[in-house]
Design a protein around this motif. Sequence first.
Motif, PDB file in Angstrom:
ATOM      1  N   THR A  92      34.877   6.314  55.470  1.00 42.65           N
ATOM      2  CA  THR A  92      35.137   6.761  54.103  1.00 42.65           C
ATOM      3  C   THR A  92      34.269   5.980  53.144  1.00 42.65           C
ATOM      4  O   THR A  92      34.258   4.748  53.170  1.00 42.65           O
ATOM      5  CB  THR A  92      36.616   6.568  53.717  1.00 42.65           C
ATOM      6  OG1 THR A  92      37.453   7.301  54.624  1.00 42.65           O
ATOM      7  CG2 THR A  92      36.874   7.071  52.303  1.00 42.65           C
ATOM      8  N   LEU A 107      27.051  11.443  63.740  1.00 43.17           N
ATOM      9  CA  LEU A 107      26.964  12.783  63.172  1.00 43.17           C
ATOM     10  C   LEU A 107      25.828  13.559  63.838  1.00 43.17           C
ATOM     11  O   LEU A 107      25.858  13.732  65.035  1.00 43.17           O
ATOM     12  CB  LEU A 107      26.859  12.712  61.659  1.00 43.17           C
ATOM     13  CG  LEU A 107      28.049  11.962  60.982  1.00 43.17           C
ATOM     14  CD1 LEU A 107      27.901  11.931  59.478  1.00 43.17           C
ATOM     15  CD2 LEU A 107      29.389  12.549  61.410  1.00 43.17           C
ATOM     16  N   LEU A 162      27.359  14.107  52.083  1.00 45.76           N
ATOM     17  CA  LEU A 162      28.621  13.514  51.633  1.00 45.76           C
ATOM     18  C   LEU A 162      28.471  12.896  50.247  1.00 45.76           C
ATOM     19  O   LEU A 162      29.338  13.065  49.377  1.00 45.76           O
ATOM     20  CB  LEU A 162      29.097  12.453  52.627  1.00 45.76           C
ATOM     21  CG  LEU A 162      29.589  12.946  53.982  1.00 45.76           C
ATOM     22  CD1 LEU A 162      29.871  11.756  54.897  1.00 45.76           C
ATOM     23  CD2 LEU A 162      30.851  13.798  53.836  1.00 45.76           C
ATOM     24  N   PRO A 182      23.557  14.252  56.953  1.00 53.81           N
ATOM     25  CA  PRO A 182      24.988  14.425  56.703  1.00 53.81           C
ATOM     26  C   PRO A 182      25.545  13.409  55.701  1.00 53.81           C
ATOM     27  O   PRO A 182      26.454  13.733  54.933  1.00 53.81           O
ATOM     28  CB  PRO A 182      25.610  14.235  58.093  1.00 53.81           C
ATOM     29  CG  PRO A 182      24.521  14.565  59.045  1.00 53.81           C
ATOM     30  CD  PRO A 182      23.271  14.059  58.389  1.00 53.81           C
ATOM     31  N   ILE A 226      34.936   9.925  49.630  1.00 51.52           N
ATOM     32  CA  ILE A 226      34.704  11.043  50.541  1.00 51.52           C
ATOM     33  C   ILE A 226      34.538  10.470  51.949  1.00 51.52           C
ATOM     34  O   ILE A 226      34.065   9.346  52.111  1.00 51.52           O
ATOM     35  CB  ILE A 226      33.462  11.861  50.119  1.00 51.52           C
ATOM     36  CG1 ILE A 226      33.403  13.188  50.878  1.00 51.52           C
ATOM     37  CG2 ILE A 226      32.181  11.053  50.303  1.00 51.52           C
ATOM     38  CD1 ILE A 226      32.434  14.186  50.266  1.00 51.52           C
ATOM     39  N   GLY A 227      34.967  11.220  52.945  1.00 58.55           N
ATOM     40  CA  GLY A 227      34.923  10.677  54.302  1.00 58.55           C
ATOM     41  C   GLY A 227      34.510  11.687  55.344  1.00 58.55           C
ATOM     42  O   GLY A 227      34.317  12.882  55.066  1.00 58.55           O
ATOM     43  N   CYS A 228      34.379  11.190  56.558  1.00 57.96           N
ATOM     44  CA  CYS A 228      34.034  12.031  57.699  1.00 57.96           C
ATOM     45  C   CYS A 228      34.574  11.364  58.958  1.00 57.96           C
ATOM     46  O   CYS A 228      34.939  10.187  58.956  1.00 57.96           O
ATOM     47  CB  CYS A 228      32.526  12.219  57.814  1.00 57.96           C
ATOM     48  SG  CYS A 228      31.614  10.692  58.137  1.00 57.96           S
ATOM     49  N   VAL A 229      34.616  12.140  60.024  1.00 60.26           N
ATOM     50  CA  VAL A 229      35.043  11.639  61.332  1.00 60.26           C
ATOM     51  C   VAL A 229      33.992  12.060  62.350  1.00 60.26           C
ATOM     52  O   VAL A 229      33.483  13.186  62.300  1.00 60.26           O
ATOM     53  CB  VAL A 229      36.424  12.195  61.733  1.00 60.26           C
ATOM     54  CG1 VAL A 229      36.801  11.738  63.139  1.00 60.26           C
ATOM     55  CG2 VAL A 229      37.491  11.768  60.729  1.00 60.26           C
ATOM     56  N   GLY A 230      33.635  11.142  63.243  1.00 64.36           N
ATOM     57  CA  GLY A 230      32.654  11.464  64.265  1.00 64.36           C
ATOM     58  C   GLY A 230      32.769  10.501  65.423  1.00 64.36           C
ATOM     59  O   GLY A 230      33.769   9.798  65.557  1.00 64.36           O
ATOM     60  N   CYS A 249      28.317  15.583  47.678  1.00 62.86           N
ATOM     61  CA  CYS A 249      29.636  16.188  47.462  1.00 62.86           C
ATOM     62  C   CYS A 249      30.516  15.290  46.596  1.00 62.86           C
ATOM     63  O   CYS A 249      31.256  15.777  45.730  1.00 62.86           O
ATOM     64  CB  CYS A 249      30.322  16.460  48.795  1.00 62.86           C
ATOM     65  SG  CYS A 249      29.598  17.822  49.733  1.00 62.86           S
ATOM     66  N   SER A 298      36.367   6.918  62.018  1.00 65.94           N
ATOM     67  CA  SER A 298      36.503   7.508  60.694  1.00 65.94           C
ATOM     68  C   SER A 298      35.753   6.638  59.689  1.00 65.94           C
ATOM     69  O   SER A 298      35.877   5.406  59.709  1.00 65.94           O
ATOM     70  CB  SER A 298      37.981   7.606  60.302  1.00 65.94           C
ATOM     71  OG  SER A 298      38.126   8.042  58.962  1.00 65.94           O
TER      72      SER A 298
END
Length: 315
Positions: free
Chosen positions: A35, A112, A122, A118, A19-23, A125, A33
């Motif tokens: 992950t 974030l 993640l 956050p 799972i990943g995110c960008v900030g 999730c 990015s």
Amino acid sequence: MDGFLPIDRARRKTLKTAIGCVGVGLHSGRRVSLTLRPAAAGTGIIFRRTDLGIDVPARFDRVADTRLCTAIVAADAPQARIGTVEHVMAALAGTGVTDAILEIDGAEVPILDGSAAPFVFLIDCAGTISLNLPAPVIEVLRRVRVEEKGAFVELLPSATAGFEAELSIDFPSTAIGSQSVGMRVTPAAFRAGLADARTFTLAEEVAQLRAAGLAQGGSLANAIVVDGPMVLNPGGLRRPDEFVRHKLLDVVGDLALAGAQLSGRFVGHRSGHALNNKLLRAMFADRSAWRLVEGEVPVDGATTRMPAAAAPAMA
């Protein structure tokens, strides 16, 4: 043991899926990015600079900078730096994840909202799974203390198994002032009492930080900004003692660089990233101050191992 992962369920743990995110990076201001990926039992937490193709283990002896964050570097590649690792490390420790690959395409973990919440979201999730190896546990055997300019941190043996923490802070800003918090840092306590506490700064320091090349990505969306008696964030604080709770969140993240959950008691006053790292270095430098109860953990470039069958009983 009611530490980051109770001893009766103390198996290594990883993610079910990536799972990943960008900030943006708090200090660099650059888009990045991140992950989080599953990893095999015994991997530990590894940061992978995908832009450089270099892995950096999340370990106390890889910490190279503690100015307003904790930054780690590869032993033989100083250009492979990852800054602001403490919040995601706290989230991993607080949810009991012992093995994961954190792929990142820049030099700083995204900030974030300025807390660990956050990252916990993640992890939730993605889900987690237990692995067929005991999680490493380090028991503190005797007091280890580091002091500097009126501030101190120490680790002490605990009468009960688990990780307990007490922290106090003292700021001249009247919006912060003197605050203290103490808790047994269980997974539930971490989620309820620490995860959502945000990083903070003083309004008069913002210009100085930016002139020094720091806080380039800082905003009211990812940090609490205090000006004298006022909190400038439109939504105010998440709780009255959010400041000291964030400092304790940093402690959890910084001490997670031990590579194992700690069984003992932490006490600190005006602690920061530098003192937190010095505390781990002081503990590991004194082999009589700790023992490995379960699993294995890398220390000084080598792996210290104690099979579960041979592990001594907890006091």
